[in-house]
Design a protein around this motif. Structure first.
Motif, PDB file in Angstrom:
ATOM      1  N   THR A  22      35.605   8.379 100.065  1.00  0.00           N
ATOM      2  CA  THR A  22      36.237   8.874  98.842  1.00  0.00           C
ATOM      3  C   THR A  22      35.681   8.226  97.582  1.00  0.00           C
ATOM      4  OG1 THR A  22      38.013   7.253  99.100  1.00  0.00           O
ATOM      5  CG2 THR A  22      38.392   9.449  99.983  1.00  0.00           C
ATOM      6  N   ASP A  23      35.083   7.054  97.690  1.00  0.00           N
ATOM      7  CA  ASP A  23      34.574   6.380  96.488  1.00  0.00           C
ATOM      8  C   ASP A  23      33.537   7.222  95.748  1.00  0.00           C
ATOM      9  OD1 ASP A  23      36.266   4.312  96.967  1.00  0.00           O
ATOM     10  OD2 ASP A  23      34.748   2.970  97.799  1.00  0.00           O
ATOM     11  N   PRO A  24      32.453   7.633  96.395  1.00  0.00           N
ATOM     12  CA  PRO A  24      31.502   8.460  95.653  1.00  0.00           C
ATOM     13  C   PRO A  24      32.062   9.834  95.306  1.00  0.00           C
ATOM     14  CG  PRO A  24      30.804   8.250  97.929  1.00  0.00           C
ATOM     15  CD  PRO A  24      31.961   7.318  97.737  1.00  0.00           C
ATOM     16  N   ALA A  25      32.943  10.363  96.145  1.00  0.00           N
ATOM     17  CA  ALA A  25      33.504  11.684  95.870  1.00  0.00           C
ATOM     18  C   ALA A  25      34.373  11.660  94.617  1.00  0.00           C
ATOM     19  CB  ALA A  25      34.319  12.171  97.062  1.00  0.00           C
ATOM     20  N   VAL A  26      35.153  10.588  94.448  1.00  0.00           N
ATOM     21  CA  VAL A  26      36.048  10.505  93.298  1.00  0.00           C
ATOM     22  C   VAL A  26      35.278  10.181  92.027  1.00  0.00           C
ATOM     23  CG1 VAL A  26      37.915   9.151  92.279  1.00  0.00           C
ATOM     24  CG2 VAL A  26      38.091   9.947  94.633  1.00  0.00           C
ATOM     25  N   PHE A  27      34.363   9.238  92.102  1.00  0.00           N
ATOM     26  CA  PHE A  27      33.687   8.783  90.888  1.00  0.00           C
ATOM     27  C   PHE A  27      32.600   9.739  90.403  1.00  0.00           C
ATOM     28  CE2 PHE A  27      35.212   4.625  92.557  1.00  0.00           C
ATOM     29  CZ  PHE A  27      36.139   4.426  91.560  1.00  0.00           C
ATOM     30  N   LEU A  28      32.007  10.507  91.291  1.00  0.00           N
ATOM     31  CA  LEU A  28      30.940  11.405  90.881  1.00  0.00           C
ATOM     32  C   LEU A  28      31.395  12.845  90.671  1.00  0.00           C
ATOM     33  CD1 LEU A  28      28.025  10.083  93.084  1.00  0.00           C
ATOM     34  CD2 LEU A  28      28.465   9.646  90.676  1.00  0.00           C
ATOM     35  N   SER A  29      32.631  13.165  91.054  1.00  0.00           N
ATOM     36  CA  SER A  29      33.114  14.530  90.895  1.00  0.00           C
ATOM     37  C   SER A  29      33.164  15.000  89.442  1.00  0.00           C
ATOM     38  CB  SER A  29      34.482  14.701  91.548  1.00  0.00           C
ATOM     39  OG  SER A  29      34.335  14.755  92.947  1.00  0.00           O
ATOM     40  N   PRO A  30      33.569  14.173  88.480  1.00  0.00           N
ATOM     41  CA  PRO A  30      33.538  14.661  87.093  1.00  0.00           C
ATOM     42  C   PRO A  30      32.125  15.028  86.622  1.00  0.00           C
ATOM     43  CG  PRO A  30      34.929  12.741  87.236  1.00  0.00           C
ATOM     44  CD  PRO A  30      34.245  12.881  88.553  1.00  0.00           C
ATOM     45  N   PHE A  31      31.142  14.239  87.007  1.00  0.00           N
ATOM     46  CA  PHE A  31      29.757  14.558  86.643  1.00  0.00           C
ATOM     47  C   PHE A  31      29.311  15.851  87.307  1.00  0.00           C
ATOM     48  CE2 PHE A  31      29.811   9.848  86.422  1.00  0.00           C
ATOM     49  CZ  PHE A  31      29.702   9.744  85.042  1.00  0.00           C
ATOM     50  N   ALA A  32      29.668  16.011  88.568  1.00  0.00           N
ATOM     51  CA  ALA A  32      29.312  17.237  89.276  1.00  0.00           C
ATOM     52  C   ALA A  32      29.994  18.441  88.644  1.00  0.00           C
ATOM     53  CB  ALA A  32      29.698  17.121  90.750  1.00  0.00           C
ATOM     54  N   ALA A  33      31.235  18.275  88.199  1.00  0.00           N
ATOM     55  CA  ALA A  33      31.951  19.386  87.573  1.00  0.00           C
ATOM     56  C   ALA A  33      31.301  19.795  86.257  1.00  0.00           C
ATOM     57  CB  ALA A  33      33.409  19.007  87.351  1.00  0.00           C
ATOM     58  N   VAL A  34      30.882  18.819  85.471  1.00  0.00           N
ATOM     59  CA  VAL A  34      30.247  19.137  84.187  1.00  0.00           C
ATOM     60  C   VAL A  34      28.910  19.845  84.410  1.00  0.00           C
ATOM     61  CG1 VAL A  34      29.173  18.105  82.156  1.00  0.00           C
ATOM     62  CG2 VAL A  34      31.415  17.334  82.905  1.00  0.00           C
ATOM     63  N   ILE A  35      28.110  19.326  85.326  1.00  0.00           N
ATOM     64  CA  ILE A  35      26.814  19.946  85.609  1.00  0.00           C
ATOM     65  C   ILE A  35      27.009  21.356  86.174  1.00  0.00           C
ATOM     66  CG2 ILE A  35      24.777  19.800  87.098  1.00  0.00           C
ATOM     67  CD1 ILE A  35      25.031  16.727  86.802  1.00  0.00           C
ATOM     68  N   GLY A  36      27.950  21.512  87.094  1.00  0.00           N
ATOM     69  CA  GLY A  36      28.219  22.829  87.666  1.00  0.00           C
ATOM     70  C   GLY A  36      28.748  23.807  86.636  1.00  0.00           C
ATOM     71  N   ALA A  37      29.601  23.334  85.729  1.00  0.00           N
ATOM     72  CA  ALA A  37      30.130  24.208  84.685  1.00  0.00           C
ATOM     73  C   ALA A  37      29.022  24.662  83.745  1.00  0.00           C
ATOM     74  CB  ALA A  37      31.228  23.493  83.909  1.00  0.00           C
ATOM     75  N   TYR A  38      28.142  23.745  83.392  1.00  0.00           N
ATOM     76  CA  TYR A  38      27.042  24.112  82.505  1.00  0.00           C
ATOM     77  C   TYR A  38      26.124  25.144  83.163  1.00  0.00           C
ATOM     78  CZ  TYR A  38      22.904  23.807  79.613  1.00  0.00           C
ATOM     79  OH  TYR A  38      21.840  24.123  78.825  1.00  0.00           O
ATOM     80  N   LEU A  39      25.724  24.872  84.397  1.00  0.00           N
ATOM     81  CA  LEU A  39      24.845  25.810  85.096  1.00  0.00           C
ATOM     82  C   LEU A  39      25.525  27.156  85.317  1.00  0.00           C
ATOM     83  CD1 LEU A  39      23.182  23.446  87.723  1.00  0.00           C
ATOM     84  CD2 LEU A  39      22.179  24.370  85.628  1.00  0.00           C
ATOM     85  N   GLY A  40      26.799  27.134  85.669  1.00  0.00           N
ATOM     86  CA  GLY A  40      27.529  28.383  85.861  1.00  0.00           C
ATOM     87  C   GLY A  40      27.670  29.180  84.579  1.00  0.00           C
ATOM     88  N   ALA A  41      27.892  28.486  83.450  1.00  0.00           N
ATOM     89  CA  ALA A  41      27.996  29.182  82.175  1.00  0.00           C
ATOM     90  C   ALA A  41      26.667  29.812  81.775  1.00  0.00           C
ATOM     91  CB  ALA A  41      28.469  28.222  81.089  1.00  0.00           C
ATOM     92  N   VAL A  42      25.570  29.115  82.045  1.00  0.00           N
ATOM     93  CA  VAL A  42      24.245  29.676  81.742  1.00  0.00           C
ATOM     94  C   VAL A  42      23.989  30.917  82.589  1.00  0.00           C
ATOM     95  CG1 VAL A  42      21.763  29.243  81.931  1.00  0.00           C
ATOM     96  CG2 VAL A  42      23.259  27.520  80.905  1.00  0.00           C
ATOM     97  N   ILE A  43      24.306  30.840  83.870  1.00  0.00           N
ATOM     98  CA  ILE A  43      24.117  31.992  84.746  1.00  0.00           C
ATOM     99  C   ILE A  43      25.034  33.141  84.317  1.00  0.00           C
ATOM    100  CG2 ILE A  43      24.431  32.821  87.111  1.00  0.00           C
ATOM    101  CD1 ILE A  43      23.482  30.008  88.000  1.00  0.00           C
ATOM    102  N   GLY A  44      26.267  32.830  83.922  1.00  0.00           N
ATOM    103  CA  GLY A  44      27.178  33.860  83.433  1.00  0.00           C
ATOM    104  C   GLY A  44      26.685  34.506  82.153  1.00  0.00           C
TER     105      GLY A  44
END
Length: 76
Positions: free
Chosen positions: A37-59
């Motif tokens: 859970t340590d890497p999952a909790v601490f890196l999830s916000p970064f993953a969410a921001v990167i995924g949101a940016y890429l998803g918005a570009v694709i959209g």
């Protein structure tokens, strides 16, 4: 619906990247899965921001393509 493509893409991208991050953290700590859970909790916000940016570009690209397609059908 076309104007919501970037928003929908951002949400889907964020969810997909967070899920991929959690899965990577789970399988990276195999076979005991100790402290996965340590890497999952601490890196999830970064993953969410990167995924949101890429998803918005694709959209946005999907919206542009839909506009071109509808403009082309009106002309001919």
């Amino acid at each position: 619906m076309g104007r919501y493509y970037p928003l929908v893409g951002a949400v889907v991208g964020a969810v997909a990247m967070v899920a991929a991050n959690v899965a990577f953290a789970w399988f990276n700590t195999a076979p005991t899965h100790y402290e996965w859970t340590d890497p999952a909790v601490f890196l999830s916000p970064f993953a969410a921001v990167i995924g949101a940016y890429l998803g918005a570009v694709i959209g946005h690209l999907a919206r542009r393509r839909a506009r071109r397609r509808s403009a082309g059908s009106e002309n001919g």
